[in-house]
Design an enzyme around this catalytic site. Structure first.
Site, PDB file in Angstrom:
ATOM      1  N   SER A 183       0.830  -1.196   0.000  1.00  0.00           N
ATOM      2  CA  SER A 183       0.000   0.000   0.000  1.00  0.00           C
ATOM      3  C   SER A 183       0.875   1.261   0.000  1.00  0.00           C
ATOM      4  CB  SER A 183      -0.957  -0.041   1.200  1.00  0.00           C
ATOM      5  OG  SER A 183      -1.933   0.964   1.124  1.00  0.00           O
ATOM      6  N   ASP A 402       4.156  24.149  -0.871  1.00  0.00           N
ATOM      7  CA  ASP A 402       5.554  24.024  -1.294  1.00  0.00           C
ATOM      8  C   ASP A 402       6.125  22.655  -0.929  1.00  0.00           C
ATOM      9  OD1 ASP A 402       5.474  24.480   1.421  1.00  0.00           O
ATOM     10  OD2 ASP A 402       7.200  25.842   1.464  1.00  0.00           O
ATOM     11  N   HIS A 455      -7.608  -5.328  -1.325  1.00  0.00           N
ATOM     12  CA  HIS A 455      -6.359  -4.609  -1.099  1.00  0.00           C
ATOM     13  C   HIS A 455      -5.402  -5.409  -0.215  1.00  0.00           C
ATOM     14  CE1 HIS A 455      -3.900  -0.950  -0.813  1.00  0.00           C
ATOM     15  NE2 HIS A 455      -3.848  -1.108   0.497  1.00  0.00           N
TER      16      HIS A 455
END
Length: 480
Positions: A183, A402, A455
Site C-alpha cells: 500500500s 511548497d 487490497h
C-alpha cells in the site's frame, strides 16, 4: 522550540553505539534485544538519523554540531530459526499507512515465512511510528505552536522515510538490498526507485502504485476512489439487504441526537459513523460491519455500549495521528496544496453522482445510507479526541503549497531495477486505472493484475502473491 519525543542519547543501548560513515554524515546505531518467536529469530536495531536531511547543519561534514536535531528510527530484523541467516541478503519491508508501524510477528506464517526462505527481513518502523521517535498527540503538544507542529510533521513523508532506509542500508554495510512495499509502502518504493535506484537489487509492490504527476493529485485520486467506494456499498447491501433498515435506524438516531460520546471520548456523529466504510476494502470487511449492526441498541433505545466500543475499535487514527494529518499530503509532489480534497470531492459526488453519501437525504428518501472510504475529512479533527489538539496544524498542512518532490519520472522511465507490482482489480484504496497509468511510467516494471483479492492480498495469501512477484521480477515467469 521544545523537543518532541525522547532524545536519541537517552535511548537504551545508545552508550554502546557504533558510528557509521554514510553519505548523510555519521550515523550512530546500536543493537537492542534479541528474541525467538515461534520459528523466527529477531533482533532489534536502532539508528540515530537526521530529523531534516536538507538542514545545512545536518549536511555539514562531521555532523556533530551543537543543537543538531536527531531522531531514532527502529527496525526489527527477522529471520527463520530453521535456516542460517547471516549470509542472506536483506529485504526491507515498507509498511502501509502513512503513519503506521511495521507488523509485530507472532509466528513464522504468512508472507514472512516465504520471505525468510531467501532473505533477512527488516521490518522498519517508519519515522514517527512504533519504537522510532514517535509522533503522538502528547509529544506534539510539547511544541510551542501549531506552526512548529506542522513543520515537524511535514518531515515525515515518503522522501524522508526513504532517506532513513538508505541511511540504514549504509549502516548495515549492504551494497544493495531488496524492498517489499504494501500500500503506502509501495508509494515509498516508487520514491526509492526515483531517489536511490542504484541501492536496490529488486522491488516488490503490493497494492501501492501511486500517481506520480507533479502538483497535488488528491482531487483526481478521490474522484476515482469515490466510485469504488460506491461499488463496495452496493455489494454490501446486496449481500446483507436486511441491514438497510437497521443502519438507517442508527443514522436516524444520530441525526436526531447530533452526536454521542463514545467510551474513548470520541464523538460519534452520522458522518463519523459513515467513515467506518474504510473497512470495506479488506478481507472479511463486509462481515465485520454486518455483525457490528446486529443489535446496535440497548433496551432503553440508546446506542449500546458494545456498539460504541466497536466503533472505537474500528478507528485507528487516534493512535496513529500521522495517518490523519498527512494522508492527503502523500498525493502532493512539487507543490500544490491538498486543500481537503476528499471533502471537496465528497460534496461534488453527493450532488452529481450519488446522493446516498448524504445520510439525511438517504433517510428522507427511504434509501440505503452509504459509508465513505479511506478519506480524511476536517470534521474528524473535531470528533476524534486525540486529533482535536492538532486541528490547527492539520489546517496548515492542508494549505501547504511548497511540498518537495516525491518522484522523478525521468529516472523511473530509465529504471533498471528489477521490479514487479500486484495491482488489485477491485482495490478500494488505490485505484486500478491510476495504478496502471503509473506502471507505464516505470521501465521494466512487470504487473500482476488480479481480482482474487481486494487490497489485502498480503494478508489473505501473502506467500502466493510474494512468490508471484519474485518470479515475475526475476523473469522466472517469462514475459508474455
Amino acid at each position: 522550540m521544545r523537543a518532541a519525543g525522547a532524545s536519541a542519547s537517552t535511548a537504551t543501548g545508545a552508550s554502546t553505539a557504533t558510528v557509521a560513515e554514510t553519505s548523510f554524515g555519521r550515523i550512530r546505531h546500536w543493537l537492542g534485544c534479541t528474541d525467538v518467536v515461534n520459528g523466527l529469530h529477531m533482533r532489534e536495531l536502532f539508528f540515530e538519523v537526521p530529523l531534516d536531511y536538507d538542514d545545512e547543519k545536518n549536511a555539514a561534514a562531521g555532523g556533530e554540531e551543537e543543537g543538531k536535531k536527531k531522531i531514532v528510527v527502529f527496525a526489527r530484523e527477522v529471520s527463520s530459526s530453521r535456516r542460517p541467516s547471516d549470509s542472506l541478503p536483506y529485504l526491507i519491508y515498507l509498511q502501509g499507512g502513512p503513519g503506521f508501524e511495521s507488523p509485530r510477528p507472532l509466528d513464522s506464517g504468512g508472507w514472512m515465512d516465504k520471505a525468510c526462505e531467501s532473505f533477512r527481513v527488516l521490518l522498519l518502523d517508519q519515522r514517527g511510528t512504533g519504537r522510532s521517535t514517535a509522533l503522538t498527540t502528547a509529544s506534539l503538544a510539547l511544541l510551542d505552536s501549531a506552526h512548529d507542529q506542522a513543520a515537524l510533521l511535514a518531515l515525515h513523508r515518503a522522501d524522508n522515510i526513504v532517506r532513513d532506509a538508505e541511511a540504514i542500508r549504509q549502516c548495515l554495510g549492504q551494497k544493495q538490498w531488496s524492498t517489499i512495499g504494501q500500500s503506502f509502502g509501495g508509494f515509498c518504493t516508487v520514491t526509492y526507485l526515483s531517489m536511490f535506484p542504484s541501492s536496490l537489487r529488486e522491488s516488490f509492490i503490493m497494492g501501492g502504485l501511486p500517481p506520480t504527476d507533479k502538483g497535488c493529485t488528491a482531487h483526481k485520486v478521490y474522484t476515482h476512489l469515490f466510485k469504488r467506494v460506491e461499488t463496495q456499498n452496493k455489494k454490501y447491501y446486496s449481500r446483507f439487504p436486511q441491514d438497510v433498515e437497521k443502519i438507517r435506524q442508527v443514522f436516524s438516531y444520530l441525526l436526531k441526537k447530533r452526536s454521542v460520546e463514545t467510551p474513548a471520548g470520541n464523538i460519534l456523529s452520522a458522518k463519523s459513523l459513515q467513515s467506518i466504510g474504510i473497512r470495506f476494502g479488506s478481507a472479511q470487511c463486509l462481515e465485520s460491519i454486518h455483525f457490528m449492526f446486529e443489535d446496535p441498541f440497548e433496551v432503553t433505545g440508546e446506542l449500546s455500549y458494545k456498539f460504541l466500543r466497536d466503533y472505537d475499535s474500528l478507528i485507528s487514527i487516534d493512535t496513529n495521528v500521522i495517518y490523519a494529518i498527512l494522508h492527503e499530503s502523500i498525493y502532493c509532489s512539487e507543490g500544490g496544496p491538498s486543500g481537503w480534497a476528499a471533502e471537496s470531492v465528497r460534496k461534488e459526488y453527493e450532488v452529481n453522482e450519488c446522493r446516498n453519501f448524504d445520510a439525511s437525504w438517504a433517510i428522507a428518501n427511504d434509501e440505503p445510507v452509504f459509508f465513505t472510504g479511506e478519506m480524511v475529512f476536517p470534521f474528524m479533527f473535531d470528533e476524534v479526541k486525540q486529533l482535536r489538539p492538532l486541528q490547527e496544524a492539520s489546517e496548515i498542512l492542508a494549505m501547504k503549497s511548497d511540498w518537495p518532490p516525491l518522484y522523478d519520472e525521468g529516472q523511473l522511465l530509465r529504471n533498471e531495477v528489477r521490479a514487479a507490482a500486484a495491482v488489485y482489480f477491485e482495490d478500494m484504496y488505490v485505484d486500478l486505472n491510476l495504478s496502471l497509468e503509473t506502471a507505464q511510467k516505470i521501465k521494466g516494471l512487470r504487473v500482476y493484475v488480479t481480482n482474487e483479492y481486494l487490497h489485502s492480498g498480503i494478508r489473505e495469501n501473502g506467500p502466493k502473491v510474494l512468490e508471484k512477484l519474485m518470479n515475475m521480477a526475476r523473469n522466472v515467469e517469462p514475459i508474455r
